[in-house]
Write a protein that holds these residues in place. Structure first.
Motif, PDB file in Angstrom:
ATOM      1  N   ASP A 178       0.803  -1.222   0.000  1.00 51.94           N
ATOM      2  CA  ASP A 178       0.000   0.000   0.000  1.00 51.94           C
ATOM      3  C   ASP A 178       0.839   1.276   0.000  1.00 51.94           C
ATOM      4  O   ASP A 178       0.291   2.381  -0.052  1.00 51.94           O
ATOM      5  CB  ASP A 178      -0.978   0.019   1.171  1.00 51.94           C
ATOM      6  N   ALA A 179       2.163   1.165   0.018  1.00 50.27           N
ATOM      7  CA  ALA A 179       3.024   2.349  -0.045  1.00 50.27           C
ATOM      8  C   ALA A 179       2.874   3.029  -1.404  1.00 50.27           C
ATOM      9  O   ALA A 179       2.754   2.364  -2.436  1.00 50.27           O
ATOM     10  CB  ALA A 179       4.483   1.962   0.181  1.00 50.27           C
ATOM     11  N   ARG A 180       2.870   4.349  -1.401  1.00 48.59           N
ATOM     12  CA  ARG A 180       2.776   5.131  -2.634  1.00 48.59           C
ATOM     13  C   ARG A 180       3.863   6.208  -2.601  1.00 48.59           C
ATOM     14  O   ARG A 180       3.592   7.378  -2.369  1.00 48.59           O
ATOM     15  CB  ARG A 180       1.388   5.773  -2.783  1.00 48.59           C
ATOM     16  N   PRO A 181       5.114   5.815  -2.810  1.00 49.43           N
ATOM     17  CA  PRO A 181       6.211   6.781  -2.696  1.00 49.43           C
ATOM     18  C   PRO A 181       6.213   7.778  -3.849  1.00 49.43           C
ATOM     19  O   PRO A 181       5.790   7.451  -4.973  1.00 49.43           O
ATOM     20  CB  PRO A 181       7.463   5.900  -2.734  1.00 49.43           C
ATOM     21  N   PRO A 182       6.698   8.984  -3.609  1.00 51.05           N
ATOM     22  CA  PRO A 182       6.840   9.962  -4.696  1.00 51.05           C
ATOM     23  C   PRO A 182       8.029   9.612  -5.579  1.00 51.05           C
ATOM     24  O   PRO A 182       8.847   8.746  -5.237  1.00 51.05           O
ATOM     25  CB  PRO A 182       7.085  11.275  -3.949  1.00 51.05           C
ATOM     26  N   VAL A 183       8.130  10.281  -6.698  1.00 49.51           N
ATOM     27  CA  VAL A 183       9.283  10.099  -7.583  1.00 49.51           C
ATOM     28  C   VAL A 183      10.528  10.663  -6.903  1.00 49.51           C
ATOM     29  O   VAL A 183      10.506  11.752  -6.330  1.00 49.51           O
ATOM     30  CB  VAL A 183       9.050  10.798  -8.935  1.00 49.51           C
ATOM     31  N   ASP A 184      11.617   9.909  -6.949  1.00 44.46           N
ATOM     32  CA  ASP A 184      12.894  10.354  -6.396  1.00 44.46           C
ATOM     33  C   ASP A 184      13.601  11.225  -7.436  1.00 44.46           C
ATOM     34  O   ASP A 184      13.923  10.730  -8.523  1.00 44.46           O
ATOM     35  CB  ASP A 184      13.753   9.135  -6.051  1.00 44.46           C
ATOM     36  N   PRO A 185      13.857  12.499  -7.155  1.00 37.87           N
ATOM     37  CA  PRO A 185      14.518  13.364  -8.146  1.00 37.87           C
ATOM     38  C   PRO A 185      15.879  12.832  -8.595  1.00 37.87           C
ATOM     39  O   PRO A 185      16.306  13.089  -9.720  1.00 37.87           O
ATOM     40  CB  PRO A 185      14.668  14.706  -7.408  1.00 37.87           C
ATOM     41  N   ALA A 186      16.549  12.080  -7.718  1.00 35.13           N
ATOM     42  CA  ALA A 186      17.865  11.540  -8.075  1.00 35.13           C
ATOM     43  C   ALA A 186      17.744  10.341  -9.025  1.00 35.13           C
ATOM     44  O   ALA A 186      18.704   9.996  -9.711  1.00 35.13           O
ATOM     45  CB  ALA A 186      18.620  11.124  -6.818  1.00 35.13           C
ATOM     46  N   PHE A 187      16.576   9.711  -9.055  1.00 35.01           N
ATOM     47  CA  PHE A 187      16.330   8.565  -9.942  1.00 35.01           C
ATOM     48  C   PHE A 187      14.896   8.698 -10.433  1.00 35.01           C
ATOM     49  O   PHE A 187      13.988   8.065  -9.911  1.00 35.01           O
ATOM     50  CB  PHE A 187      16.543   7.255  -9.183  1.00 35.01           C
ATOM     51  N   PRO A 188      14.684   9.579 -11.434  1.00 33.89           N
ATOM     52  CA  PRO A 188      13.332  10.055 -11.751  1.00 33.89           C
ATOM     53  C   PRO A 188      12.462   9.091 -12.555  1.00 33.89           C
ATOM     54  O   PRO A 188      11.626   9.523 -13.348  1.00 33.89           O
ATOM     55  CB  PRO A 188      13.611  11.329 -12.541  1.00 33.89           C
ATOM     56  N   ARG A 189      12.630   7.811 -12.357  1.00 36.52           N
ATOM     57  CA  ARG A 189      11.741   6.850 -13.013  1.00 36.52           C
ATOM     58  C   ARG A 189      10.368   6.934 -12.346  1.00 36.52           C
ATOM     59  O   ARG A 189      10.256   6.812 -11.116  1.00 36.52           O
ATOM     60  CB  ARG A 189      12.308   5.435 -12.890  1.00 36.52           C
ATOM     61  N   ALA A 190       9.328   7.136 -13.136  1.00 38.12           N
ATOM     62  CA  ALA A 190       7.985   7.345 -12.594  1.00 38.12           C
ATOM     63  C   ALA A 190       7.006   6.298 -13.099  1.00 38.12           C
ATOM     64  O   ALA A 190       5.826   6.580 -13.309  1.00 38.12           O
ATOM     65  CB  ALA A 190       7.494   8.739 -12.950  1.00 38.12           C
ATOM     66  N   SER A 191       7.482   5.052 -13.273  1.00 43.06           N
ATOM     67  CA  SER A 191       6.633   4.000 -13.837  1.00 43.06           C
ATOM     68  C   SER A 191       5.356   3.811 -13.039  1.00 43.06           C
ATOM     69  O   SER A 191       4.250   3.857 -13.582  1.00 43.06           O
ATOM     70  CB  SER A 191       7.408   2.680 -13.886  1.00 43.06           C
ATOM     71  N   GLU A 192       5.498   3.571 -11.734  1.00 48.33           N
ATOM     72  CA  GLU A 192       4.296   3.267 -10.968  1.00 48.33           C
ATOM     73  C   GLU A 192       3.430   4.502 -10.744  1.00 48.33           C
ATOM     74  O   GLU A 192       2.199   4.418 -10.737  1.00 48.33           O
ATOM     75  CB  GLU A 192       4.634   2.594  -9.648  1.00 48.33           C
ATOM     76  N   GLN A 193       4.054   5.665 -10.597  1.00 46.82           N
ATOM     77  CA  GLN A 193       3.255   6.877 -10.423  1.00 46.82           C
ATOM     78  C   GLN A 193       2.416   7.146 -11.663  1.00 46.82           C
ATOM     79  O   GLN A 193       1.259   7.578 -11.568  1.00 46.82           O
ATOM     80  CB  GLN A 193       4.166   8.057 -10.112  1.00 46.82           C
ATOM     81  N   THR A 194       2.982   6.871 -12.841  1.00 44.60           N
ATOM     82  CA  THR A 194       2.236   7.046 -14.093  1.00 44.60           C
ATOM     83  C   THR A 194       1.104   6.027 -14.201  1.00 44.60           C
ATOM     84  O   THR A 194      -0.014   6.351 -14.617  1.00 44.60           O
ATOM     85  CB  THR A 194       3.171   6.933 -15.303  1.00 44.60           C
ATOM     86  N   ALA A 195       1.390   4.789 -13.789  1.00 39.24           N
ATOM     87  CA  ALA A 195       0.358   3.752 -13.818  1.00 39.24           C
ATOM     88  C   ALA A 195      -0.782   4.081 -12.865  1.00 39.24           C
ATOM     89  O   ALA A 195      -1.971   3.929 -13.208  1.00 39.24           O
ATOM     90  CB  ALA A 195       0.971   2.403 -13.462  1.00 39.24           C
ATOM     91  N   PHE A 196      -0.457   4.552 -11.670  1.00 42.02           N
ATOM     92  CA  PHE A 196      -1.506   4.897 -10.714  1.00 42.02           C
ATOM     93  C   PHE A 196      -2.336   6.083 -11.205  1.00 42.02           C
ATOM     94  O   PHE A 196      -3.541   6.163 -10.948  1.00 42.02           O
ATOM     95  CB  PHE A 196      -0.905   5.195  -9.344  1.00 42.02           C
ATOM     96  N   ALA A 197      -1.695   7.009 -11.924  1.00 40.73           N
ATOM     97  CA  ALA A 197      -2.437   8.127 -12.502  1.00 40.73           C
ATOM     98  C   ALA A 197      -3.431   7.622 -13.548  1.00 40.73           C
ATOM     99  O   ALA A 197      -4.558   8.133 -13.646  1.00 40.73           O
ATOM    100  CB  ALA A 197      -1.470   9.140 -13.119  1.00 40.73           C
ATOM    101  N   LEU A 198      -3.048   6.614 -14.330  1.00 44.02           N
ATOM    102  CA  LEU A 198      -3.991   6.006 -15.273  1.00 44.02           C
ATOM    103  C   LEU A 198      -5.158   5.386 -14.525  1.00 44.02           C
ATOM    104  O   LEU A 198      -6.320   5.514 -14.940  1.00 44.02           O
ATOM    105  CB  LEU A 198      -3.286   4.929 -16.104  1.00 44.02           C
ATOM    106  N   ALA A 199      -4.851   4.696 -13.434  1.00 44.82           N
ATOM    107  CA  ALA A 199      -5.905   4.040 -12.661  1.00 44.82           C
ATOM    108  C   ALA A 199      -6.897   5.062 -12.104  1.00 44.82           C
ATOM    109  O   ALA A 199      -8.107   4.809 -12.067  1.00 44.82           O
ATOM    110  CB  ALA A 199      -5.288   3.228 -11.529  1.00 44.82           C
ATOM    111  N   GLU A 200      -6.385   6.212 -11.690  1.00 44.03           N
ATOM    112  CA  GLU A 200      -7.274   7.257 -11.176  1.00 44.03           C
ATOM    113  C   GLU A 200      -8.198   7.802 -12.261  1.00 44.03           C
ATOM    114  O   GLU A 200      -9.263   8.362 -11.956  1.00 44.03           O
ATOM    115  CB  GLU A 200      -6.433   8.379 -10.567  1.00 44.03           C
TER     116      GLU A 200
END
Length: 301
Positions: free
Chosen positions: A123-145
């Motif tokens: 259930d963790a929803r971490p933000p994108v790390d600026p040092a490693f800006p891969r946003a795969s899951e954040q983008t997927a969760f945005a699609l789900a929303e």
């Protein structure tokens, strides 16, 4: 189900191909070369030649599919920002193509380092790390929303298996060979989550068939393996001693790997096991490394 799979020839992607085909699905795999296309076809899949930068190819693969599994991501960390944007754009395209449907989109991510005493859960929803800006899951969760049936499978720090050529274990083995010692930091009790690539492939298949929305699943068989045990297993396999290093010594010994070698990151898969009915079947990380053939090159499929 006709499944479009990116990264089809990869370490995990090739195992997913075998898992899907064994379950009666058909697989169209995104491959980068004619040689990879031939290998994929020989394994029973239908190759689609292209890369994540070929947007028309992505649209075709996704448009013809009943479901999508996205595992592709480049290995060149010097280009991480460019690769992250390429990855984000690919996931957005899958969302555009699947809009208004219940076709499942399963996206690959990973687990994070955690403070002592903290376990990373589904259930963790971490933000994108600026040092490693891969946003795969954040983008997927945005699609789900937005109503799409997008979900995420997170891989552990070590997704292992005989014949492993990339990933942390081969990198650690290379350092041990070069330095003549298999090292750990301090008491080596920091925890690494782990899972076998074949068990991980089953999580991807089950997540696809589950067709969930806004869910994350952990392909993690072992919540946390003490790093000292990993170093000692590598030492036995390579015929070099295992020993402790201080933080300063580790920085010089491991270079950029030091933060991961000393990092703590236990991760739970309790919810994944409950929701998907998944139980790991393959050897654990230490037992796997201890096999004499672990580092011998073998076909992925």
């Amino acid at each position: 189900m006709r499944v479009f799979l990116t990264g089809a020839n990869g370490w995990v992607g090739s195992a997913i191909t075998r898992e899907l085909l064994g379950a009666g699905h058909s697989v169209v795999g995104l491959v980068r070369s004619q040689q990879n296309a031939q290998a994929f076809a020989a394994a029973g899949g239908t190759p689609l030649l292209g890369s994540l930068s070929d947007l028309a190819v992505l649209r075709k693969g996704a448009g013809d599919a009943d479901g999508i599994i996205h595992t592709a991501f480049g290995l060149d960390l010097a280009r991480i920002a460019e690769l992250a944007e390429e990855d984000r754009q690919a996931i957005e395209i899958f969302g555009e193509v699947c809009a208004g449907s219940t076709r499942p989109i399963v996206v690959t991510s990973g687990v994070l380092l955690t403070p002592p005493g903290v376990t990373f859960t589904e259930d963790a929803r971490p933000p994108v790390d600026p040092a490693f800006p891969r946003a795969s899951e954040q983008t997927a969760f945005a699609l789900a929303e937005r109503g799409l049936h997008a979900s995420v499978v997170r891989l552990p720090r070590s997704t292992h298996g005989s014949g492993e050529r990339h990933g942390f274990i081969p990198m650690l083995a290379a350092v041990a060979r070069e330095k003549g010692v298999s090292a750990y930091i301090g008491d080596g009790q920091n925890l690494w989550p782990a899972g076998h690539r074949l068990d991980a492939a089953r999580v991807f298949r089950l997540a696809l068939e589950h067709g969930g929305r806004n869910e994350s699943f952990h392909a993690i068989a072992e919540e946390g393996v003490p790093f000292r045990l990993i170093a000692e297993a590598l030492g036995r396999q390579l015929g070099v001693p295992a020993r402790s290093l201080s933080d300063d010594e580790a920085a010089a010994h491991f270079g950029g790997l030091a933060i991961f070698v000393g990092g703590n990151g236990p991760a739970s898969s309790a919810r994944t096991r409950s929701v998907l009915g998944w139980t790991p079947r393959q050897p654990g990380l230490i037992a796997d490394i201890d096999q004499p053939a672990y580092f011998q090159p073998t076909p992925h499929y």
